[in-house]
Design a protein around this motif. Structure first.
Motif, PDB file in Angstrom:
ATOM      1  N   GLY A 283       0.856  -1.190   0.000  1.00  0.00           N
ATOM      2  CA  GLY A 283       0.000   0.000   0.000  1.00  0.00           C
ATOM      3  C   GLY A 283       0.886   1.231   0.000  1.00  0.00           C
ATOM      4  N   VAL A 284       1.183   1.743  -1.193  1.00  0.00           N
ATOM      5  CA  VAL A 284       2.148   2.841  -1.351  1.00  0.00           C
ATOM      6  C   VAL A 284       1.434   4.159  -1.665  1.00  0.00           C
ATOM      7  CG1 VAL A 284       4.063   3.673  -2.788  1.00  0.00           C
ATOM      8  CG2 VAL A 284       3.934   1.256  -2.186  1.00  0.00           C
ATOM      9  N   SER A 289       4.559   7.111   3.153  1.00  0.00           N
ATOM     10  CA  SER A 289       5.195   6.256   4.151  1.00  0.00           C
ATOM     11  C   SER A 289       6.438   5.580   3.578  1.00  0.00           C
ATOM     12  CB  SER A 289       4.204   5.222   4.705  1.00  0.00           C
ATOM     13  OG  SER A 289       3.532   4.574   3.661  1.00  0.00           O
ATOM     14  N   ASP A 305       1.948  -2.015  -4.846  1.00  0.00           N
ATOM     15  CA  ASP A 305       0.638  -1.364  -4.976  1.00  0.00           C
ATOM     16  C   ASP A 305       0.143  -1.549  -6.407  1.00  0.00           C
ATOM     17  OD1 ASP A 305      -1.563   0.584  -4.993  1.00  0.00           O
ATOM     18  OD2 ASP A 305      -0.638   1.362  -3.172  1.00  0.00           O
ATOM     19  N   SER A 306      -1.188  -1.643  -6.517  1.00  0.00           N
ATOM     20  CA  SER A 306      -1.794  -1.647  -7.860  1.00  0.00           C
ATOM     21  C   SER A 306      -1.847  -0.224  -8.411  1.00  0.00           C
ATOM     22  CB  SER A 306      -3.226  -2.175  -7.769  1.00  0.00           C
ATOM     23  OG  SER A 306      -3.998  -1.282  -6.984  1.00  0.00           O
ATOM     24  N   GLY A 309      -6.182   1.710  -6.331  1.00  0.00           N
ATOM     25  CA  GLY A 309      -7.069   1.820  -5.175  1.00  0.00           C
ATOM     26  C   GLY A 309      -7.465   0.462  -4.631  1.00  0.00           C
ATOM     27  N   PRO A 311      -9.207  -2.993  -3.927  1.00  0.00           N
ATOM     28  CA  PRO A 311      -9.877  -3.935  -4.849  1.00  0.00           C
ATOM     29  C   PRO A 311     -11.332  -4.202  -4.485  1.00  0.00           C
ATOM     30  CG  PRO A 311      -8.317  -5.087  -3.420  1.00  0.00           C
ATOM     31  CD  PRO A 311      -8.157  -3.623  -3.125  1.00  0.00           C
ATOM     32  N   LEU A 322      -8.863   5.519  -3.207  1.00  0.00           N
ATOM     33  CA  LEU A 322      -7.429   5.695  -2.981  1.00  0.00           C
ATOM     34  C   LEU A 322      -6.605   5.450  -4.247  1.00  0.00           C
ATOM     35  CD1 LEU A 322      -7.051   3.908   0.498  1.00  0.00           C
ATOM     36  CD2 LEU A 322      -7.633   6.277   0.055  1.00  0.00           C
ATOM     37  N   GLY A 340       1.019  -3.759  -9.238  1.00  0.00           N
ATOM     38  CA  GLY A 340       0.083  -4.865  -9.513  1.00  0.00           C
ATOM     39  C   GLY A 340      -0.654  -5.249  -8.245  1.00  0.00           C
ATOM     40  N   TRP A 341      -1.584  -6.202  -8.382  1.00  0.00           N
ATOM     41  CA  TRP A 341      -2.289  -6.719  -7.201  1.00  0.00           C
ATOM     42  C   TRP A 341      -1.332  -7.625  -6.433  1.00  0.00           C
ATOM     43  CZ3 TRP A 341      -6.116  -3.738  -6.380  1.00  0.00           C
ATOM     44  CH2 TRP A 341      -6.806  -3.173  -7.438  1.00  0.00           C
ATOM     45  N   PHE A 342      -1.418  -7.583  -5.130  1.00  0.00           N
ATOM     46  CA  PHE A 342      -0.436  -8.309  -4.306  1.00  0.00           C
ATOM     47  C   PHE A 342      -0.357  -9.791  -4.699  1.00  0.00           C
ATOM     48  CE2 PHE A 342      -1.712  -5.256  -0.631  1.00  0.00           C
ATOM     49  CZ  PHE A 342      -0.986  -4.237  -1.212  1.00  0.00           C
ATOM     50  N   ASP A 363      -0.284  -1.431   4.783  1.00  0.00           N
ATOM     51  CA  ASP A 363      -1.122  -0.226   4.715  1.00  0.00           C
ATOM     52  C   ASP A 363      -2.050  -0.351   3.513  1.00  0.00           C
ATOM     53  OD1 ASP A 363      -2.289   2.197   4.977  1.00  0.00           O
ATOM     54  OD2 ASP A 363      -0.497   3.395   4.666  1.00  0.00           O
ATOM     55  N   SER A 364      -2.773  -1.471   3.488  1.00  0.00           N
ATOM     56  CA  SER A 364      -3.675  -1.718   2.353  1.00  0.00           C
ATOM     57  C   SER A 364      -5.116  -1.868   2.833  1.00  0.00           C
ATOM     58  CB  SER A 364      -3.213  -2.951   1.578  1.00  0.00           C
ATOM     59  OG  SER A 364      -2.815  -3.971   2.462  1.00  0.00           O
ATOM     60  N   ASP A 365      -5.347  -1.507   4.070  1.00  0.00           N
ATOM     61  CA  ASP A 365      -6.670  -1.262   4.649  1.00  0.00           C
ATOM     62  C   ASP A 365      -7.565  -2.481   4.859  1.00  0.00           C
ATOM     63  OD1 ASP A 365      -5.896   1.369   4.704  1.00  0.00           O
ATOM     64  OD2 ASP A 365      -6.934   1.906   2.874  1.00  0.00           O
ATOM     65  N   SER A 369      -6.553  -8.024   1.611  1.00  0.00           N
ATOM     66  CA  SER A 369      -5.191  -7.642   1.205  1.00  0.00           C
ATOM     67  C   SER A 369      -4.189  -8.015   2.297  1.00  0.00           C
ATOM     68  CB  SER A 369      -5.134  -6.145   0.901  1.00  0.00           C
ATOM     69  OG  SER A 369      -5.974  -5.842  -0.185  1.00  0.00           O
TER      70      SER A 369
HETATM   71  C1  SAM Z   1      -4.024   3.686   2.415  1.00  0.00           C
HETATM   72  S1  SAM Z   1      -3.311   3.549   0.848  1.00  0.00           S
HETATM   73  C2  SAM Z   1      -1.601   3.496   1.175  1.00  0.00           C
HETATM   74  C3  SAM Z   1      -1.103   4.756   1.794  1.00  0.00           C
HETATM   75  C4  SAM Z   1       0.382   4.923   1.811  1.00  0.00           C
HETATM   76  N1  SAM Z   1       1.080   3.910   2.584  1.00  0.00           N
HETATM   77  C5  SAM Z   1       0.741   6.308   2.298  1.00  0.00           C
HETATM   78  O1  SAM Z   1       1.695   6.484   3.008  1.00  0.00           O
HETATM   79  O2  SAM Z   1       0.046   7.269   1.971  1.00  0.00           O
HETATM   80  C6  SAM Z   1      -3.748   1.909   0.418  1.00  0.00           C
HETATM   81  C7  SAM Z   1      -3.171   1.447  -0.901  1.00  0.00           C
HETATM   82  O3  SAM Z   1      -3.271   0.028  -0.941  1.00  0.00           O
HETATM   83  C8  SAM Z   1      -3.436  -0.385  -2.280  1.00  0.00           C
HETATM   84  N2  SAM Z   1      -3.984  -1.756  -2.245  1.00  0.00           N
HETATM   85  C9  SAM Z   1      -4.905  -2.249  -1.375  1.00  0.00           C
HETATM   86  N3  SAM Z   1      -5.113  -3.561  -1.582  1.00  0.00           N
HETATM   87  C10 SAM Z   1      -4.281  -3.915  -2.603  1.00  0.00           C
HETATM   88  C11 SAM Z   1      -4.005  -5.161  -3.256  1.00  0.00           C
HETATM   89  N4  SAM Z   1      -4.634  -6.285  -2.920  1.00  0.00           N
HETATM   90  N5  SAM Z   1      -3.074  -5.169  -4.246  1.00  0.00           N
HETATM   91  C12 SAM Z   1      -2.442  -4.019  -4.606  1.00  0.00           C
HETATM   92  N6  SAM Z   1      -2.660  -2.809  -4.016  1.00  0.00           N
HETATM   93  C13 SAM Z   1      -3.559  -2.762  -3.025  1.00  0.00           C
HETATM   94  C14 SAM Z   1      -4.315   0.689  -2.884  1.00  0.00           C
HETATM   95  O4  SAM Z   1      -4.109   0.803  -4.279  1.00  0.00           O
HETATM   96  C15 SAM Z   1      -3.863   1.954  -2.140  1.00  0.00           C
HETATM   97  O5  SAM Z   1      -2.951   2.704  -2.897  1.00  0.00           O
END
Ligand code: SAM
Length: 443
Positions: A283-284, A289, A305-306, A309, A311, A322, A340-342, A363-365, A369
């Protein structure tokens, strides 16, 4: 523009009086078709917290009057309410280009950048406006909050002080400043500011939950219980953060530290991650971060990160929230991005990068994930590895999100662990792995 049609003027008055449902009924049944009807329908839906319906009407207004500042403003606001900061920025930027002199436009734009995690753009916007002599609490608030999000807690504290000097009853200002005070001024001063926030007129009831959770984590159980009885029991919607803090108590480390800044917590957590190995972030987004990690790690760091946002929908936010529109952030020389997706990007990465994991920032909420990440890293986490979760406690659904993913992982892989850093303000928790699958640090 004055409304000449009596139904439209009546609907406008109803909207101003926040009587959205009746306004909607009048507009649907009796108002003449046209741009103003759609504008008012949009406003009534927005007031009624139906941003998607509002958007459909505002789009019609904008299609007919593409340079109407109100139409652009409403589109930005509706996207913001719909938890879609990325398109909201587009509309506010267009509005700022079209009507640069509109009062408050730069604070609005800065707020939109901040919600889209474009903290540097938000800060640049507020600084330019302040340098131009523009004044306003909203600008100061945006400056302070963006500095806080960038981890510049002493700058943020100064900006909050400037705000509070102008408006000593600004509840959100006291609340924001309490978290920034945690590091330089200590927990007692942070608590004083938090209590001060609760006394401001119109203070959000959630501040009591932060107070209660912070007291619990500081071991001040009697004070916490008093706050809980007086302010949380009568308002159970504020329970989640308190319950989250309670859930951490049995597993707190002896060296537990409390934080109010995400960047500070991450840097501290990295110093505690003693196992030589990979430093990973899941989650970038805009890279905030990852920037802290890359600066502090003293080694290569990897961000996954994908950039599309989430998924799936989460809490009140729709799928795709996001997103950066697939834009990748600029990163430091020692940071590598894995797009890409994790579930697609992580297996080949691990195949190419053997060895233990030193540090992970999850940090992917969402639950799915976090579960994907933890399952893939199971064989690489060691006693001494550190995992930071960014949304571990505090959200309404915390028990079903990262917390659940980690609890299931811990039960499934015989993980002994302790929480050594917590930030109630940012909902982050740092976990030290003590043992895993029968392995301990000395085994
Ligand atoms: C809260 S943001 C990350 C915030 C970041 N760490 C920062 O410092 O601002 C969550 C990110 O997780 C990514 N994400 C969530 N689940 C994912 C998954 N299964 N594969 C790829 N990316 C994912 C989203 O695309 C989103 O950019």
């Amino acid at each position: 523009m004055p409304l000449t049609d009596p139904v439209l003027s009546e609907a406008r008055a109803l909207i101003d009086a926040r009587r959205y449902r009746i306004a909607l009924r009048r507009l649907r049944q009796d108002a003449p078709e046209g741009t103003e009807r759609h504008r008012l329908l949009g406003l009534a839906h927005l007031g009624h917290r139906e941003p998607d319906k509002a958007l459909a009407h505002f789009r019609r207004v904008a299609a007919e009057r593409p340079d109407d500042p109100d139409a652009l403003l409403h589109l930005g606001q509706a996207h913001q309410t719909a938890n879609a900061p990325f398109p909201a920025v587009r509309w506010f930027e267009r509005l700022a280009r079209l009507a640069p002199g509109l009062p408050g436009i730069r604070a609005l734009l800065a707020g939109a950048y901040r919600r889209d995690a474009r903290y540097h753009d938000a800060l640049a916007t507020t600084r330019t406006a302040l340098a131009d002599g523009e004044r306003g609490i909203d600008l100061l608030f945006e400056a302070a909050t963006s500095e806080a999000c960038l981890g510049r807690d002493s700058d943020a504290l100064k900006s909050f002080e400037a705000l509070l000097a102008e408006d000593p009853e600004h509840a959100a200002g006291w609340f924001g400043s309490h978290a920034q005070a945690m590091h330089g001024l200590g927990p007692d001063e942070a608590l004083r500011r938090l209590r001060r926030a609760t006394r401001c007129g119109g203070a959000n009831g959630k501040y009591w939950a932060y107070l209660c959770a912070t007291l619990l984590l500081l071991g001040r159980a009697d004070e916490a219980r008093a706050v809980e009885a007086a302010h949380i029991v009568p308002a159970p919607k504020h329970r989640p953060l308190v319950d989250g803090a309670l859930a951490l108590l049995p597993d707190l480390a002896a060296d537990l530290r409390l934080f109010g800044s995400s960047g500070r917590l991450l840097r501290h957590a990295l110093t505690e991650a003693t196992v030589p190995g990979l430093v990973l972030e899941f989650g970038v987004r805009r890279g905030t971060s990852l920037d802290h990690l890359a600066e502090a790690a003293g080694q290569e760091v990897h961000g996954f990160d994908s950039f599309e946002g989430l998924p799936e929908g989460w809490v009140n936010a729709p799928r795709g929230v996001l997103t950066t529109g697939r834009q990748l952030p600029a990163v430091r020389a020692n940071a590598r991005l894995h797009v890409g997706w994790f579930e697609d990007s992580l297996p080949p990465f691990l195949a190419a990068h053997p060895g233990p994991v030193r540090f992970v920032n999850v940090d992917s909420d969402i639950y799915a994930s976090a579960r994907t990440v933890l399952a893939a890293l199971a064989g690489r986490l060691m006693p001494g590895s550190v995992v930071v979760f960014d949304e571990y406690i505090g959200n309404r659904s915390w028990r079903e999100d990262e917390y659940r993913a980690f609890q299931e992982f811990a039960a499934g892989h015989a993980v002994g662990y302790e929480y050594f850093a917590v930030s109630p303000f940012t909902k982050q928790v740092a976990v030290r792995i003590l043992s895993i699958g029968g392995k301990t640090a000395t085994a």
